[in-house]
Write a protein that holds these residues in place. Structure first.
Motif, PDB file in Angstrom:
ATOM      1  N   SER A 128    -141.157  10.684  46.147  1.00 23.37           N
ATOM      2  CA  SER A 128    -139.882  10.064  45.967  1.00 23.37           C
ATOM      3  C   SER A 128    -139.144  10.225  47.110  1.00 23.37           C
ATOM      4  N   LEU A 129    -139.412  11.217  47.916  1.00 21.77           N
ATOM      5  CA  LEU A 129    -138.541  11.574  49.112  1.00 21.77           C
ATOM      6  C   LEU A 129    -138.984  10.796  50.322  1.00 21.77           C
ATOM      7  N   TYR A 130    -140.380  10.921  50.327  1.00 18.97           N
ATOM      8  CA  TYR A 130    -140.997  10.594  51.640  1.00 18.97           C
ATOM      9  C   TYR A 130    -141.859   9.405  51.676  1.00 18.97           C
ATOM     10  N   PHE A 131    -142.255   8.742  50.491  1.00 23.92           N
ATOM     11  CA  PHE A 131    -142.972   7.536  50.464  1.00 23.92           C
ATOM     12  C   PHE A 131    -142.422   6.425  49.932  1.00 23.92           C
ATOM     13  N   GLU A 132    -142.842   5.164  50.403  1.00 25.14           N
ATOM     14  CA  GLU A 132    -142.139   3.800  49.885  1.00 25.14           C
ATOM     15  C   GLU A 132    -142.070   3.803  48.560  1.00 25.14           C
ATOM     16  N   PRO A 133    -141.253   3.045  47.932  1.00 27.19           N
ATOM     17  CA  PRO A 133    -141.392   2.866  46.471  1.00 27.19           C
ATOM     18  C   PRO A 133    -142.710   2.059  46.159  1.00 27.19           C
ATOM     19  N   GLY A 134    -142.980   2.430  45.072  1.00 25.79           N
ATOM     20  CA  GLY A 134    -144.188   1.592  44.651  1.00 25.79           C
ATOM     21  C   GLY A 134    -145.561   2.455  45.143  1.00 25.79           C
ATOM     22  N   TRP A 135    -145.490   3.347  45.868  1.00 25.43           N
ATOM     23  CA  TRP A 135    -146.598   4.002  46.499  1.00 25.43           C
ATOM     24  C   TRP A 135    -147.820   4.174  45.468  1.00 25.43           C
ATOM     25  N   THR A 136    -148.964   4.247  45.757  1.00 22.23           N
ATOM     26  CA  THR A 136    -149.971   4.673  44.689  1.00 22.23           C
ATOM     27  C   THR A 136    -151.126   5.772  45.423  1.00 22.23           C
ATOM     28  N   VAL A 137    -151.629   6.635  44.858  1.00 21.22           N
ATOM     29  CA  VAL A 137    -152.576   7.628  45.182  1.00 21.22           C
ATOM     30  C   VAL A 137    -153.595   6.820  46.173  1.00 21.22           C
ATOM     31  N   ASP A 138    -154.306   5.720  45.492  1.00 21.18           N
ATOM     32  CA  ASP A 138    -155.276   5.145  46.361  1.00 21.18           C
ATOM     33  C   ASP A 138    -154.835   4.684  47.624  1.00 21.18           C
ATOM     34  N   GLU A 139    -153.702   4.139  47.569  1.00 22.90           N
ATOM     35  CA  GLU A 139    -153.216   3.813  48.812  1.00 22.90           C
ATOM     36  C   GLU A 139    -152.864   4.682  49.927  1.00 22.90           C
ATOM     37  N   MET A 140    -152.483   5.738  49.351  1.00 28.56           N
ATOM     38  CA  MET A 140    -152.071   6.921  50.508  1.00 28.56           C
ATOM     39  C   MET A 140    -153.145   7.645  50.821  1.00 28.56           C
ATOM     40  N   LYS A 141    -154.594   7.590  50.027  1.00 23.39           N
ATOM     41  CA  LYS A 141    -155.676   8.104  50.362  1.00 23.39           C
ATOM     42  C   LYS A 141    -156.152   7.299  51.273  1.00 23.39           C
ATOM     43  N   ASN A 142    -156.408   5.824  51.071  1.00 21.52           N
ATOM     44  CA  ASN A 142    -157.140   4.902  51.955  1.00 21.52           C
ATOM     45  C   ASN A 142    -156.211   4.983  53.335  1.00 21.52           C
ATOM     46  N   THR A 143    -154.840   5.552  53.407  1.00 27.92           N
ATOM     47  CA  THR A 143    -154.350   5.170  54.705  1.00 27.92           C
ATOM     48  C   THR A 143    -154.339   6.779  55.659  1.00 27.92           C
ATOM     49  N   LEU A 144    -155.130   7.692  54.888  1.00 24.34           N
ATOM     50  CA  LEU A 144    -154.858   8.964  55.365  1.00 24.34           C
ATOM     51  C   LEU A 144    -155.542   9.146  56.718  1.00 24.34           C
ATOM     52  N   SER A 145    -156.874   8.403  57.102  1.00 26.64           N
ATOM     53  CA  SER A 145    -157.326   8.303  58.250  1.00 26.64           C
ATOM     54  C   SER A 145    -156.607   7.826  59.447  1.00 26.64           C
ATOM     55  N   SER A 146    -155.545   6.670  59.143  1.00 23.40           N
ATOM     56  CA  SER A 146    -154.820   6.129  60.044  1.00 23.40           C
ATOM     57  C   SER A 146    -153.580   6.962  60.256  1.00 23.40           C
ATOM     58  N   THR A 147    -153.295   7.555  59.229  1.00 28.16           N
ATOM     59  CA  THR A 147    -152.064   8.568  59.496  1.00 28.16           C
ATOM     60  C   THR A 147    -152.429   9.563  60.445  1.00 28.16           C
ATOM     61  N   LEU A 148    -153.771  10.076  60.219  1.00 28.87           N
ATOM     62  CA  LEU A 148    -154.286  11.157  61.194  1.00 28.87           C
ATOM     63  C   LEU A 148    -154.340  10.717  62.543  1.00 28.87           C
ATOM     64  N   LEU A 149    -154.921   9.540  62.824  1.00 29.61           N
ATOM     65  CA  LEU A 149    -155.118   8.869  64.095  1.00 29.61           C
ATOM     66  C   LEU A 149    -153.677   8.929  64.931  1.00 29.61           C
ATOM     67  N   GLN A 150    -152.672   8.470  64.053  1.00 35.17           N
ATOM     68  CA  GLN A 150    -151.395   8.353  64.515  1.00 35.17           C
ATOM     69  C   GLN A 150    -150.806   9.645  64.912  1.00 35.17           C
ATOM     70  N   LEU A 151    -151.040  10.681  63.978  1.00 33.75           N
ATOM     71  CA  LEU A 151    -150.593  12.154  64.324  1.00 33.75           C
ATOM     72  C   LEU A 151    -151.251  12.443  65.610  1.00 33.75           C
ATOM     73  N   GLN A 152    -152.573  12.300  65.898  1.00 33.56           N
ATOM     74  CA  GLN A 152    -153.251  12.937  66.905  1.00 33.56           C
ATOM     75  C   GLN A 152    -152.833  12.098  68.397  1.00 33.56           C
ATOM     76  N   SER A 153    -152.243  10.848  68.099  1.00 33.97           N
ATOM     77  CA  SER A 153    -151.987  10.016  69.413  1.00 33.97           C
ATOM     78  C   SER A 153    -150.359  10.864  69.573  1.00 33.97           C
ATOM     79  N   THR A 154    -149.665  11.152  68.663  1.00 31.58           N
ATOM     80  CA  THR A 154    -148.247  11.749  68.955  1.00 31.58           C
ATOM     81  C   THR A 154    -148.552  13.109  69.581  1.00 31.58           C
ATOM     82  N   PHE A 155    -149.531  13.812  68.763  1.00 29.70           N
ATOM     83  CA  PHE A 155    -149.786  15.062  69.686  1.00 29.70           C
ATOM     84  C   PHE A 155    -150.237  15.080  71.212  1.00 29.70           C
TER      85      PHE A 155
END
Ligand SMILES: N[C@@H](CCC(=O)N[C@@H](CS)C(=O)NCC(=O)O)C(=O)O
Length: 308
Positions: A128-155
């Motif tokens: 409730s603090l960090y995700f957009e309202p209406g988030w779902t577990v499936d959506e978060m899991k499906n976007t995990l690899s993209s989040t990791l790519l972005q994190l590596q890009s930042t690093f």
């Protein structure tokens, strides 16, 4: 001389950022442990309802949000060890990047990979603090690899900078900017079993991590939450009053206002009387029956400020 009191818990990465800065400052400080999720009944009288971690207390002056803590610390004598005066602006700009990009990506990885493992109540609270309202577990899991790519890009960006200018973000001396990176690396490696492997290829970040970890956290002593409340009760706020902002948007000193972290609906409004405003900081006077008057400080950036 009043001691600095940090209200926090060991697992908090944003508190870890401030603990790292205390290390750079070789600071003595008092440590008050607070709960990881609400209710936080012994913190609320100090913060007027702000529930996040960490919070810094100096007598009856209360600093909410790591940005406002950072700004307070850099004005202390020992703060110059962590914020070289000439670099202050860039340090804070990097701090904003750290919070909005680096920390956001990191917290998504940790929370998503904790789903089904960490207590449901904890996941719901943090989502409730960090995700957009209406988030779902499936959506978060499906976007995990993209989040990791972005994190590596930042690093990768940070690693390039450290290779060219390191071993510290500022060159030869550790500073706040290093803590901005390393609290996320710490969070990732402490709480996610893929953390070490993700970070390993970024050699300059790993070297920086060793150096920052070796600095430690300064010298903390334990303090109870009741003792911290008593300190606030025994003091009055010492921070200045006044308005030092060109565009005021109709705000006047002495009026009732409310403040809330921008972009979330689950953080409560903190209300009080406008005490101080400049380009970076806003403070309200807040009175609680148990402890009397405190001044509560917030950063301007990232906060919704409304007249009442
Ligand atoms: N903008 C805030 C964010 C603070 C934040 O989100 N901290 C986390 C802990 S690392 C938190 O408050 N979690 C909920 C809690 O402690 O109740 C800051 O920079 O201090």
């Amino acid at each position: 001389m009043l001691l600095l009191t940090l209200h926090h818990y060991p697992q908090s990465p944003i508190a870890e950022k401030i603990r790292m800065v205390f290390g750079m400052m070789e600071q003595e400080w008092q440590s008050v442990q607070i709960p990881r999720i609400p209710p936080k009944p012994l913190l609320m009288p100090l913060t007027g309802g702000y529930r996040r971690t960490p919070v810094l207390q100096i007598g009856a002056d209360i600093y909410c949000d790591s940005q406002s803590i950072a700004r307070r610390l850099c004005n202390l004598q020992a703060g110059h060890r962590a914020y070289q005066p000439a670099e202050k602006g860039l340090e804070h700009i990097f701090g904003v990047f750290g919070e909005t990009v680096l920390f956001n990506l990191t917290v998504r990885v940790i929370l998503t990979s904790s789903m089904g493992v960490a207590p449901e109540e904890f996941i719901q609270d943090r989502a409730s603090l960090y995700f957009e309202p209406g988030w779902t577990v499936d959506e978060m899991k499906n976007t995990l690899s993209s989040t990791l790519l972005q994190l590596q890009s930042t690093f990768d960006l940070i690693n390039d900078h450290l290779l060219a200018h390191g071993p510290y973000m500022n060159g030869q001396r550790p500073s706040y900017a290093d803590a901005v990176i390393q609290h996320c690396v710490w969070f990732l490696c402490e709480r996610w079993d893929g953390g070490e492997n993700l970070v390993k290829p970024f050699e300059a970040i790993c070297r920086n991590r060793e150096l920052i970890t070796a600095i430690g956290h300064g010298s903390p002593t334990e303090l109870s939450a009741e003792q911290a409340l008593q300190i606030a009760k025994d003091h009055i706020p010492h921070s200045p009053k006044g308005i030092f902002f060109n565009y005021l948007g109709g705000l006047t000193q002495g009026q009732m206002i409310s403040i809330r972290q921008h972009g979330t609906t689950s953080d409560p409004d903190v209300t009080g009387i406008l005490r101080y405003l400049d380009n970076s900081t806003i403070a309200i006077d807040y009175e609680h029956p148990d402890i009397g008057l405190v001044a509560i400080h917030f950063p301007v950036l990232g906060y919704q400020i409304s007249s009442l």
